[in-house]
Enzyme design. Structure first.
Site, PDB file in Angstrom:
ATOM      1  N   CYS B  47       0.840  -1.193   0.000  1.00 26.27           N
ATOM      2  CA  CYS B  47       0.000   0.000   0.000  1.00 26.27           C
ATOM      3  C   CYS B  47       0.879   1.249   0.000  1.00 26.27           C
ATOM      4  CB  CYS B  47      -0.886   0.019   1.239  1.00 26.27           C
ATOM      5  SG  CYS B  47       0.085   0.122   2.752  1.00 26.27           S
ATOM      6  N   CYS B  50       3.198   1.524   2.876  1.00 26.83           N
ATOM      7  CA  CYS B  50       4.378   0.671   2.746  1.00 26.83           C
ATOM      8  C   CYS B  50       5.421   1.368   1.883  1.00 26.83           C
ATOM      9  CB  CYS B  50       4.033  -0.658   2.085  1.00 26.83           C
ATOM     10  SG  CYS B  50       2.785  -1.595   2.962  1.00 26.83           S
ATOM     11  N   ASP B 449       3.329 -33.220   1.951  1.00 28.23           N
ATOM     12  CA  ASP B 449       4.305 -33.195   3.029  1.00 28.23           C
ATOM     13  C   ASP B 449       3.507 -32.948   4.315  1.00 28.23           C
ATOM     14  OD1 ASP B 449       6.780 -32.833   4.415  1.00 28.23           O
ATOM     15  OD2 ASP B 449       6.417 -30.681   4.316  1.00 28.23           O
ATOM     16  N   ASP B 637      11.885 -30.566   0.713  1.00 27.69           N
ATOM     17  CA  ASP B 637      10.872 -30.960  -0.252  1.00 27.69           C
ATOM     18  C   ASP B 637      11.192 -30.444  -1.650  1.00 27.69           C
ATOM     19  OD1 ASP B 637       9.184 -32.201   1.607  1.00 27.69           O
ATOM     20  OD2 ASP B 637       8.470 -30.250   2.262  1.00 27.69           O
TER      21      ASP B 637
END
Lengths: 57, 763
Positions: B47, B50, B449, B637
């Site tokens: 935004c 930010c 997982d 993974d």
């Protein structure tokens, strides 16, 4: 039909202006952050006059 | 770091693996005058506030001359003199401002020249199409003789340069394909456009009635729209390896025989050298533990978040994080032989071995292009043999090529993918790779997982009841200020409280701080919340769980528990109902995996799976002819994610896994998985429908063209109409959501409604 000699160039020139404007905007990076541009108008202006507004130092 | 991992989204990807100055310089590009520009990813920026917070924070770092946030790309461009580049300062500044930051992947940084060329081509084609069409409409409305010829000449003057510029994205690949002796979709496109211009030029020179300049440029315009959308949706593959490099420490502190220490590049560390690793650092080489009672976070290997206390003589692998060090170890394997090195080569192998996406559009092109050319050739021969004359035979054959130019076909897939990506984004699912969507629709096996994917660690409610009066209220009052799952669990466990702490700040990666009655309370990682003495006094097994502190002294410690992610039950049930036979593959111990599997009704599970074991399991499924969707989050993974046909990762996953996955879901809710599958199946159905529409169009247009009725006016109407129909059909994908209004209920509806017809279409 002489009106064509004015209207056709006029139509083409207007179209070309649009094309050149788009290419210029693309080149100067105006399409790089479309979301940011929309949000930035909400930011307070930070580029207030630094020296000219107040008394000179 | 264990607490950090336990509280996944509090962890700062950039923090543990902050790039150093050299990496930053490597990723920067030179602006001249000793200035460099560095792009840093700030994924949380969303935004105006930010933008200003980040630009202020980075701008205040010494030496920085300019900082500008790009909100669309979620990155900040920092300009600074080459000598002033300071990785620590800028990451600390961003950390204090509350933003996670990291280096941008190479593929994501820098302006994209291909996209730029496509945009320019699109603009030129659009300009030409508009103007030529304007002149063509005049011709169709009855301009004749000299006026018509004049209009043809002007059209030629616009169309020929425009085709030369805008046609390049098609001509080059077409030439390439022809040289290799193949036919792709670009060949009929290029042929149609070039022949249309050639034929029209001939008509113009001889004062003929039919020029196809408008057809050639509108064709290019429509096709370029499809091509540009398609390019935007393409994956940026191969970035996962780059991220893994950032997890690998570059050097190790080696202790010499006389007790002196020296920093040595990892490549020069040999077996049997003694290496010292400080707390918070990653282990640079595989080795045998020498020191006593050091806790190490092995999540890199197992995916499990609990730190493990290692006894002397046990092995520790590169990439593991030392929680409370220093850890002394004897090197056994370094560099390529180490665990991280192996992960690297596994990932590399998996990425190259990943089944090639057979894109629907490509398969279509393989049939379409030869068919079109055969029909055109037959038309030419037919008219010639029938005595229609060479000129008539040639113009009719070219008209067939123009009419069949795969305009609607070029738009059919990309437009659906763009609409589907937009729809997924509303459900907080990010599509990194357009091809992933196509594959997702055809998946028939799912591999999951456990930790971080099916379960999230949370606070044990039984332990909360035993807390001293008041402390729980304080913790809850602080926790209410954070959206972190662990904080929310604490907040939910306490009854409503009137306590209102002042000056509450959330420190990303650490916890929440607030002032109550002049005393500073902190809730978060114990090493941050507690003073050094209090932390040292904390029993070792408590150091992994969040703590509440008052002026640095321990007020309460919380126990963590494995809990299924919200929506996990429903998501797994849906997957089972869809016949996707979900399988649980976890690095965790049997008891925990079995418990989770039983709770979620999963029949098939494997415990203590190593990264190599996960790949093997996926390859075994693929060997049986299945298409596999892998869902995982840990670094361990990543190779499995890369090996599966398509993969999904939660946003809290490790950087490497997120990059290896084709789809990332930002929501905590596991419902994202069936939703994504539902949207993918619907998208696939729409793509097939679009191909069907394109074929119907051809079935009508080709006979007319062969018969010689394909005038420029007919071509213009038929081609535009078919493209519009295809786009309109694709937009149907966005419709149901607009009607249902509430996003949450829409997500649930999606699981049921679109799947039933989609399944029907698959049969």
């Amino acid at each position: 039909m002489t009106v064509l000699s004015i209207l056709i160039p006029a139509a083409l020139v207007l179209g070309l202006i649009g094309l050149v404007a788009f290419l210029w905007a693309l080149r100067s990076g105006q399409f790089e952050d479309l979301d940011g541009a929309a949000e930035r108008i909400l930011l307070p202006d930070e580029d207030k006059p630094k020296k000219s507004g107040g008394p000179r130092e | 770091m264990s607490c950090c991992a336990a509280s996944a989204s509090l962890s700062v990807p950039g923090q543990a693996q902050r790039p150093d100055r050299r990496e930053l310089l490597d990723a920067s590009h030179d602006l001249g005058d000793g200035l460099v520009a560095t792009r840093l990813a700030v994924p949380d920026a969303h935004c105006a506030a930010c933008i200003s917070a980040i630009e202020k924070a980075v701008g205040a770092v010494d030496g920085v001359t300019d900082a500008r946030v790009n909100l669309a790309g979620r990155f900040v461009t920092v300009k600074w003199p080459r000598d002033a580049v300071d990785a620590d300062a800028v990451f600390t500044a961003l950390d204090h401002a509350g933003y996670r930051a990291g280096l941008l992947d190479e593929a994501e940084s820098g302006p994209d020249p291909v996209l730029r060329r496509l945009f320019i081509a699109l603009a030129v084609a659009g300009f030409a199409a508009g103007n030529v069409m304007l002149l063509s409409v005049s011709i169709w409305s009855g301009a004749d003789d000299a006026t018509r010829d004049l209009f043809h000449w002007i059209s030629a003057a616009i169309a020929i340069p425009a085709v030369a510029v805008a046609g390049r994205p098609f001509f080059a690949p077409a030439l390439h394909a022809l040289k290799a002796g193949r036919l792709n979709m670009d060949v009929p496109i290029s042929l149609a456009v070039i022949l249309a211009v050639g034929l029209s030029l001939h008509e113009t020179l001889t004062g003929g009635a039919h020029a196809y300049f408008d057809a050639s440029v509108t064709l290019l315009f429509f096709l370029l729209i499809g091509r540009t959308l398609d390019y935007v949706m393409r994956s940026r593959a191969g970035a996962a390896l780059k991220t893994l490099d950032r997890t690998t420490p570059r050097g190790a502190v080696v202790v010499a025989a006389d007790g002196t220490t020296a920093w040595t590049p990892v490549s020069e560390v040999a077996a049997d050298m003694t290496v010292l690793v400080a707390s918070g650092d990653r282990v640079p080489v595989d080795g045998t533990v020498v020191s006593r009672g050091v806790r190490v976070d092995l999540s890199v290997v197992t995916g499990e978040s609990d730190a493990v206390e290692l006894a002397p003589g046990e092995t520790v692998v590169a990439g593991a994080m030392v929680v409370d060090g220093p850890l002394k170890l004897t090197a056994t394997r370094a560099g390529h032989a180490s665990f991280l090195g192996e992960m690297r080569s596994m990932l590399e192998a998996a990425e190259t071995a990943r089944p090639a996406l057979s894109r629907l559009a490509d398969r279509m092109a393989a049939v379409y292009a030869p068919a079109v050319h055969l029909i055109a050739a037959a038309t030419f021969l037919g008219w010639w043999a029938a005595g229609g004359g060479l000129h008539h035979a040639l113009t009719t054959a070219i008209a067939v090529l123009i009419i069949t130019c795969p305009c609607a076909l070029g738009l059919a897939a990309p437009i659906v993918q763009v609409v589907a990506a937009g729809r997924l984004l509303k459900h907080r699912i990010l599509l990194r790779d357009g091809g992933a969507l196509e594959t997702l629709a055809t998946v028939d096996r799912v591999v999951l997982d456990k930790t971080g994917t099916l379960t999230t660690p949370t606070v044990d409610p039984r332990a909360l009841e035993q807390l001293a009066d008041g402390t729980l209220s304080v913790a809850a009052a602080l926790a209410r200020h954070s959206r972190h799952p662990v904080a929310q669990a604490i907040a939910a466990a306490a009854p409503a409280t009137p306590i209102a702490p002042d000056r509450v700040t959330e420190h990303a990666g650490h916890g929440i701080e607030g002032v109550i009655d002049g005393r500073t309370w902190r809730l978060g990682r114990p090493d941050w919340a507690l003073s050094a003495e209090a932390f040292a006094a904390l029993s070792v097994d408590r150091r992994g769980a969040p703590a509440l502190s008052c002026d640095g002294a321990l007020a309460a410690a919380f126990d963590l528990l494995d809990r299924p992610r919200p929506g996990a039950d429903g998501a797994v049930a849906t997957l089972i109902r869809l016949g996707l036979a979900p399988t649980l593959l976890s690095g965790d111990g049997e008891a925990k995996v079995a418990e989770t599997a039983a709770r979620l009704n999963l029949e098939s599970w494997t415990a203590r799976a190593t990264p190599a074991g996960k790949i093997a399991a996926i390859h075994a499924l693929q060997g049986d002819g299945h298409r596999v969707l892998m869902i995982g989050d840990g670094l361990n993974d990543a190779p499995a994610l890369a090996a599966a046909d398509v993969s999904m990762a939660p946003s809290a996953a490790s950087d490497v896994s997120r990059t290896a996955a084709g789809i990332v879901f930002l929501s905590e809710d596991m419902g994202a998985i069936p939703t994504a599958i539902a949207v993918a199946r619907k998208a696939r159905r729409l793509i097939l429908e679009n191909f069907g529409l394109a074929i119907v169009y051809n079935a009508i247009a080709i006979p007319l063209a062969i018969a010689g009725y394909a005038t420029p006016l007919f071509a213009a109407i038929a081609m535009s109409a078919s493209s519009i129909v295809v786009v309109a059909n694709a937009l149907r994908l966005a419709l149901p959501e607009r009607r249902s209004g509430v996003a949450g209920s829409a997500a649930r509806d999606d699981i049921r409604t679109p799947l039933t017809p989609a399944l029907g279409a698959r049969v």
